[in-house]
Enzyme design. Sequence first.
Site, PDB file in Angstrom:
ATOM      1  N   TYR A  90       0.846  -1.190   0.000  1.00 30.04           N
ATOM      2  CA  TYR A  90       0.000   0.000   0.000  1.00 30.04           C
ATOM      3  C   TYR A  90       0.883   1.241   0.000  1.00 30.04           C
ATOM      4  O   TYR A  90       1.558   1.543   0.963  1.00 30.04           O
ATOM      5  CB  TYR A  90      -0.926   0.024   1.211  1.00 30.04           C
ATOM      6  CG  TYR A  90      -1.885  -1.141   1.298  1.00 30.04           C
ATOM      7  CD1 TYR A  90      -2.183  -1.924   0.184  1.00 30.04           C
ATOM      8  CD2 TYR A  90      -2.505  -1.470   2.501  1.00 30.04           C
ATOM      9  CE1 TYR A  90      -3.064  -2.998   0.272  1.00 30.04           C
ATOM     10  CE2 TYR A  90      -3.383  -2.528   2.594  1.00 30.04           C
ATOM     11  CZ  TYR A  90      -3.658  -3.291   1.496  1.00 30.04           C
ATOM     12  OH  TYR A  90      -4.521  -4.359   1.584  1.00 30.04           O
ATOM     13  N   PRO A 101     -15.983  -5.214   2.804  1.00 30.99           N
ATOM     14  CA  PRO A 101     -17.319  -5.668   3.214  1.00 30.99           C
ATOM     15  C   PRO A 101     -18.439  -4.759   2.724  1.00 30.99           C
ATOM     16  O   PRO A 101     -19.609  -5.139   2.795  1.00 30.99           O
ATOM     17  CB  PRO A 101     -17.227  -5.643   4.753  1.00 30.99           C
ATOM     18  CG  PRO A 101     -16.239  -4.563   5.044  1.00 30.99           C
ATOM     19  CD  PRO A 101     -15.211  -4.678   3.947  1.00 30.99           C
ATOM     20  N   PHE A 130     -19.554   0.373  -2.804  1.00 29.34           N
ATOM     21  CA  PHE A 130     -20.818   0.415  -3.535  1.00 29.34           C
ATOM     22  C   PHE A 130     -22.014   0.496  -2.598  1.00 29.34           C
ATOM     23  O   PHE A 130     -22.994   1.196  -2.886  1.00 29.34           O
ATOM     24  CB  PHE A 130     -20.939  -0.815  -4.439  1.00 29.34           C
ATOM     25  CG  PHE A 130     -22.181  -0.815  -5.283  1.00 29.34           C
ATOM     26  CD1 PHE A 130     -22.295   0.012  -6.387  1.00 29.34           C
ATOM     27  CD2 PHE A 130     -23.248  -1.649  -4.982  1.00 29.34           C
ATOM     28  CE1 PHE A 130     -23.447   0.019  -7.163  1.00 29.34           C
ATOM     29  CE2 PHE A 130     -24.397  -1.656  -5.748  1.00 29.34           C
ATOM     30  CZ  PHE A 130     -24.501  -0.820  -6.843  1.00 29.34           C
TER      31      PHE A 130
END
Length: 344
Positions: free
Chosen positions: A60, A208, A213
């Site tokens: 990351y 999760p 979305f």
Amino acid sequence: MVKVGRIKLGSQGLEVSAQGLGCMSMSGFYGAPKPEPDMIALIQHAVRSGVTFLDTSDVYGPHTNEILLGKALKGGMRENVELATKFGTILVGGDKVEVRGDPQYVRAACEESLKRLQIHCIDLYYVHRIDTRLPIELTIGELKKLVEEGKIKYIGLSEASASTIRRAHAVHPITAVQVEWSLWSRDVEEEIIPTCRELGIGIVAYSPLGRGFFSSGTKLVENFTQHDVRQHFPRFQPENLEQNKTIFERVNEMATRKGCTPSQLALAWVHHQGKNVCPIPGTTKIENFNQNIGALSVKLTPEELAELESFVTSDAVKGDRSYGIGVTTWKESDTPSLSSWKTA
């Protein structure tokens, strides 16, 4: 503020907050890296709020996310957290990714992560992706040595197949397996989840909220920047988004009836999958973090769980969950057997 409880993750003694914090998006991937002071404030707010299970990786940034966490946890705060990081995926330019699990690399990656995090021991160290060129036993064997040396406490796997999990667990107990698990990503329920439960392995659910979305539906796509990798994901493509929009609308309607947000409802569904499951939603905003922990107070009846799941059948979801950047997923993560490797 909702009280964040504690759960036992796996059967080797690791205890974590019932909900974790995924830190990836603080350093890019879902847009440009966010201002360091703001992210330090968010991390420290999370820990003070009871979310002490923090998830990062050396890829990351790359590397900058671990450095960020090291700065945020300096001083007395480190002793209050369960810090998880990962190794094994290396960005080599553009969308190309190299996966490495050889013992020499395992050790070198661990040493570098310890330095960036400014700690002496990693609480949970994941194999981020499985190196399919060599037996998983060799990777886990080196991690076992690192446990014995006190450089890591517990071993985890990410995106590993059921057979890989079993073989790894036979070398050294695996504490947690990280999987993409949400209302619209449920294929792990066929083999991965039952295997983990049989072996006493904790389950950490990443993305999760369906990569954001279930927080805002199609508005998410409208706000993608050129640096956001999600613009390449199949489920967010125009030909799939129209059908997937219906899923969000149904979840949103049920959330309105429940008096919560759609993201809280989606997170609550994950929390209801078992006491050994810890979702790690990511965010870069304190207000979104506060909303996420509110999911812990959302209770669902068996009938409500069934209703939620009826919105998101495999036929209803259009598009694959990832877009393929040369990184193995659990479906292709099996490695050569140790016996065949020795005789080759």
